[in-house]
Design an enzyme around this catalytic site. Structure first.
Site, PDB file in Angstrom:
ATOM      1  N   HIS A   9      39.559  13.809  46.019  1.00 22.70           N
ATOM      2  CA  HIS A   9      39.642  14.023  47.468  1.00 22.70           C
ATOM      3  C   HIS A   9      38.425  14.801  47.942  1.00 22.70           C
ATOM      4  O   HIS A   9      37.686  15.365  47.143  1.00 22.70           O
ATOM      5  CB  HIS A   9      40.872  14.882  47.812  1.00 22.70           C
ATOM      6  CG  HIS A   9      42.166  14.270  47.458  1.00 22.70           C
ATOM      7  ND1 HIS A   9      42.913  13.551  48.358  1.00 22.70           N
ATOM      8  CD2 HIS A   9      42.871  14.271  46.296  1.00 22.70           C
ATOM      9  CE1 HIS A   9      44.024  13.128  47.770  1.00 22.70           C
ATOM     10  NE2 HIS A   9      44.015  13.558  46.519  1.00 22.70           N
ATOM     11  N   TYR A  38      46.615  20.244  46.091  1.00 26.13           N
ATOM     12  CA  TYR A  38      45.719  19.786  45.028  1.00 26.13           C
ATOM     13  C   TYR A  38      45.898  20.623  43.767  1.00 26.13           C
ATOM     14  O   TYR A  38      46.247  21.790  43.828  1.00 26.13           O
ATOM     15  CB  TYR A  38      44.249  19.892  45.472  1.00 26.13           C
ATOM     16  CG  TYR A  38      43.965  19.272  46.808  1.00 26.13           C
ATOM     17  CD1 TYR A  38      43.995  17.893  46.981  1.00 26.13           C
ATOM     18  CD2 TYR A  38      43.664  20.071  47.909  1.00 26.13           C
ATOM     19  CE1 TYR A  38      43.738  17.326  48.216  1.00 26.13           C
ATOM     20  CE2 TYR A  38      43.404  19.511  49.146  1.00 26.13           C
ATOM     21  CZ  TYR A  38      43.438  18.137  49.299  1.00 26.13           C
ATOM     22  OH  TYR A  38      43.189  17.575  50.522  1.00 26.13           O
ATOM     23  N   HIS A 106      41.054   8.929  46.942  1.00 21.33           N
ATOM     24  CA  HIS A 106      42.203   8.868  47.848  1.00 21.33           C
ATOM     25  C   HIS A 106      42.206   7.542  48.602  1.00 21.33           C
ATOM     26  O   HIS A 106      43.238   6.900  48.763  1.00 21.33           O
ATOM     27  CB  HIS A 106      42.129  10.060  48.808  1.00 21.33           C
ATOM     28  CG  HIS A 106      43.344  10.243  49.662  1.00 21.33           C
ATOM     29  ND1 HIS A 106      43.427  11.241  50.587  1.00 21.33           N
ATOM     30  CD2 HIS A 106      44.518   9.567  49.754  1.00 21.33           C
ATOM     31  CE1 HIS A 106      44.601  11.161  51.211  1.00 21.33           C
ATOM     32  NE2 HIS A 106      45.275  10.152  50.722  1.00 21.33           N
ATOM     33  N   LYS A 113      42.503   5.819  54.745  1.00 19.18           N
ATOM     34  CA  LYS A 113      41.675   6.997  54.450  1.00 19.18           C
ATOM     35  C   LYS A 113      40.278   6.573  54.003  1.00 19.18           C
ATOM     36  O   LYS A 113      40.117   5.514  53.397  1.00 19.18           O
ATOM     37  CB  LYS A 113      42.312   7.836  53.322  1.00 19.18           C
ATOM     38  CG  LYS A 113      43.714   8.310  53.607  1.00 19.18           C
ATOM     39  CD  LYS A 113      43.720   9.452  54.574  1.00 19.18           C
ATOM     40  CE  LYS A 113      45.127   9.988  54.781  1.00 19.18           C
ATOM     41  NZ  LYS A 113      45.195  10.998  55.789  1.00 19.18           N
ATOM     42  N   CYS A 115      38.469   9.224  52.520  1.00 21.12           N
ATOM     43  CA  CYS A 115      38.322  10.313  51.559  1.00 21.12           C
ATOM     44  C   CYS A 115      38.215   9.755  50.139  1.00 21.12           C
ATOM     45  O   CYS A 115      39.007   8.884  49.797  1.00 21.12           O
ATOM     46  CB  CYS A 115      39.549  11.222  51.717  1.00 21.12           C
ATOM     47  SG  CYS A 115      39.826  12.422  50.427  1.00 21.12           S
TER      48      CYS A 115
END
Length: 135
Positions: A9, A38, A106, A113, A115
């Site tokens: 991420h 995380y 991600h 997303k 990311c």
């Protein structure tokens, strides 16, 4: 816990701003979450900080948290060499424990997303290739 994916991420913070795991922990608590989602955070200078313990299910990829570990790079889309070296170290450590787990971003698990704003699978394939060539 059966880990099938190791997910990269980014914090989506300005590239020039240093943020800590504790900062992210506080942001996530403010959102009424159970703390940092995380398992590892990699700061701008490459320092690896502990997030959630690995035995605690993450909160970083909706629908995949029970089978993934998550590492977060501080920044948005320009990561430092030190961060990328640390990312390689974290992923190597996890791959040693979970050899069948896939390394991905991600965005590979959620099409909405972007990311971490780079192709993690392509980067990891190059890292692995370079490691074997130079061994």
């Amino acid at each position: 816990m059966k880990i099938t994916q190791l997910v990269v991420h980014c914090a989506d913070t300005p590239n020039d701003r240093d943020v800590t795991a504790e900062d992210i922990h506080q942001w996530h608590i403010q959102r009424k979450w159970a703390g940092i989602g995380y398992h590892r955070v990699i700061r701008r200078n490459g320092v690896i900080e502990q997030g959630r313990p690995e035995y605690w299910e993450g909160a970083h990829v909706k629908g995949y948290n029970s089978t993934t570990l998550g590492v977060c790079l501080i920044g948005r889309d320009q990561f430092t060499d030190a961060q990328m070296q640390s990312l390689e170290r974290v992923l190597q450590e996890w791959k040693a424990k979970y050899p069948n787990a896939e390394v991905c971003g991600h965005r590979d698990l959620d099409p909405h997303k972007t990311c971490p704003n780079f192709d993690v699978k392509g980067w990891w394939a190059k890292v692995k290739g370079n490691r074997y060539e130079n061994a």
